[in-house]
Design a protein around this motif. Structure first.
Motif, short mmCIF file in Angstrom:
data_model
loop_
_atom_site.label_atom_id
_atom_site.label_comp_id
_atom_site.label_asym_id
_atom_site.label_seq_id
_atom_site.Cartn_x
_atom_site.Cartn_y
_atom_site.Cartn_z
N LEU A 71 0.85 -1.19 0.00
CA LEU A 71 0.00 0.00 0.00
C LEU A 71 0.89 1.24 0.00
O LEU A 71 1.69 1.44 0.90
N ILE A 72 0.74 2.08 -1.02
CA ILE A 72 1.57 3.27 -1.18
C ILE A 72 0.82 4.53 -0.75
O ILE A 72 1.36 5.39 -0.06
N ILE A 73 -0.44 4.65 -1.15
CA ILE A 73 -1.26 5.82 -0.85
C ILE A 73 -2.64 5.33 -0.42
O ILE A 73 -3.20 4.42 -1.02
N GLN A 74 -3.18 5.97 0.63
CA GLN A 74 -4.53 5.67 1.08
C GLN A 74 -5.24 7.00 1.34
O GLN A 74 -4.73 7.85 2.06
N LYS A 75 -6.41 7.18 0.73
CA LYS A 75 -7.17 8.42 0.86
C LYS A 75 -8.64 8.11 1.10
O LYS A 75 -9.17 7.15 0.56
N ASN A 76 -9.29 8.95 1.90
CA ASN A 76 -10.74 8.91 2.03
C ASN A 76 -11.32 9.81 0.95
O ASN A 76 -10.79 10.89 0.70
N ASN A 106 -14.44 11.89 0.25
CA ASN A 106 -15.66 12.42 0.84
C ASN A 106 -16.58 13.09 -0.19
O ASN A 106 -17.75 13.30 0.09
N ASN A 107 -16.04 13.43 -1.34
CA ASN A 107 -16.82 14.06 -2.41
C ASN A 107 -16.93 13.10 -3.58
O ASN A 107 -16.41 12.00 -3.54
N SER A 108 -17.54 13.56 -4.65
CA SER A 108 -17.68 12.70 -5.82
C SER A 108 -16.42 12.66 -6.67
O SER A 108 -16.33 11.90 -7.63
N SER A 109 -15.41 13.49 -6.33
CA SER A 109 -14.15 13.45 -7.07
C SER A 109 -12.99 13.76 -6.12
O SER A 109 -13.17 14.39 -5.07
N ILE A 110 -11.81 13.30 -6.52
CA ILE A 110 -10.60 13.53 -5.73
C ILE A 110 -9.42 13.62 -6.69
O ILE A 110 -9.39 12.94 -7.72
N ASN A 111 -8.48 14.48 -6.37
CA ASN A 111 -7.23 14.59 -7.13
C ASN A 111 -6.11 14.07 -6.23
O ASN A 111 -6.00 14.52 -5.08
N ILE A 112 -5.31 13.16 -6.73
CA ILE A 112 -4.24 12.54 -5.92
C ILE A 112 -2.89 12.91 -6.50
O ILE A 112 -2.64 12.69 -7.69
N ASP A 113 -2.04 13.45 -5.65
CA ASP A 113 -0.68 13.84 -6.04
C ASP A 113 0.20 12.59 -6.12
O ASP A 113 0.32 11.85 -5.15
N LEU A 114 0.78 12.35 -7.28
CA LEU A 114 1.65 11.19 -7.49
C LEU A 114 3.10 11.60 -7.74
O LEU A 114 3.91 10.77 -8.12
N SER A 115 3.41 12.86 -7.52
CA SER A 115 4.74 13.37 -7.87
C SER A 115 5.87 12.69 -7.10
O SER A 115 7.00 12.63 -7.59
N GLU A 116 5.58 12.16 -5.93
CA GLU A 116 6.61 11.49 -5.13
C GLU A 116 6.85 10.04 -5.56
O GLU A 116 7.82 9.42 -5.11
N LEU A 117 5.99 9.50 -6.41
CA LEU A 117 6.13 8.10 -6.81
C LEU A 117 7.08 7.95 -7.99
O LEU A 117 7.16 8.82 -8.85
N ASN A 118 7.78 6.83 -8.03
CA ASN A 118 8.63 6.52 -9.16
C ASN A 118 7.77 6.13 -10.36
O ASN A 118 6.64 5.71 -10.22
N ALA A 119 8.35 6.27 -11.54
CA ALA A 119 7.65 5.82 -12.75
C ALA A 119 7.42 4.32 -12.64
O ALA A 119 8.26 3.58 -12.13
N GLY A 120 6.26 3.88 -13.09
CA GLY A 120 5.95 2.46 -13.03
C GLY A 120 4.47 2.20 -13.11
O GLY A 120 3.68 3.08 -13.43
N ILE A 121 4.10 0.98 -12.78
CA ILE A 121 2.71 0.55 -12.82
C ILE A 121 2.19 0.41 -11.40
O ILE A 121 2.85 -0.17 -10.54
N TYR A 122 1.00 0.94 -11.17
CA TYR A 122 0.36 0.90 -9.86
C TYR A 122 -1.06 0.38 -10.02
O TYR A 122 -1.63 0.46 -11.11
N ILE A 123 -1.61 -0.15 -8.95
CA ILE A 123 -2.99 -0.62 -8.94
C ILE A 123 -3.80 0.33 -8.05
O ILE A 123 -3.45 0.55 -6.89
N VAL A 124 -4.87 0.87 -8.62
CA VAL A 124 -5.76 1.76 -7.89
C VAL A 124 -7.03 1.00 -7.55
O VAL A 124 -7.67 0.43 -8.44
N GLN A 125 -7.38 0.98 -6.27
CA GLN A 125 -8.62 0.34 -5.82
C GLN A 125 -9.54 1.40 -5.24
O GLN A 125 -9.13 2.19 -4.38
N LEU A 126 -10.78 1.39 -5.69
CA LEU A 126 -11.82 2.23 -5.11
C LEU A 126 -12.78 1.29 -4.40
O LEU A 126 -13.29 0.35 -5.01
N SER A 127 -13.00 1.53 -3.12
CA SER A 127 -13.85 0.62 -2.36
C SER A 127 -14.76 1.42 -1.42
O SER A 127 -14.49 2.58 -1.11
N ASP A 128 -15.83 0.76 -0.98
CA ASP A 128 -16.65 1.31 0.09
C ASP A 128 -16.41 0.45 1.33
O ASP A 128 -15.43 -0.29 1.38
#
Length: 75
Positions: A33-38, A40-62
């Motif tokens: 797990l690299i980033i975890q965010k709540n 609260n709205n219908s949209s969110i912007n996530i800063d990825l500038s600290e991550l290395n280039a590569g492939i990541y898996i994004v999970q959206l869950s309730d």
């Protein structure tokens, strides 16, 4: 989830948001797990500038289940 591929950030939008709380988890290819965010709205912007280039898996869950799982490419 857009843009994909991305360089410094990505946005996530939920079109039919109910009253549930949503969570965004971003994992590396090792399953760590690299980033975890709540979300609260219908949209969110996530800063990825600290991550290395590569492939990541994004999970959206309730609180009950994974809603979306998508590959994200960072250049």
């Amino acid at each position: 989830i857009y843009p994909n591929p991305t360089t410094n950030s990505c946005s996530i939008e939920i079109l039919n948001k109910s009253n549930n709380n949503y969570f965004v988890n971003i994992y590396n290819t090792l399953g760590q797990l690299i980033i975890q965010k709540n979300m609260n709205n219908s949209s969110i912007n996530i800063d990825l500038s600290e991550l290395n280039a590569g492939i990541y898996i994004v999970q959206l869950s309730d609180n009950k289940q994974i809603i979306v799982e998508q590959k994200l490419i960072k250049n």
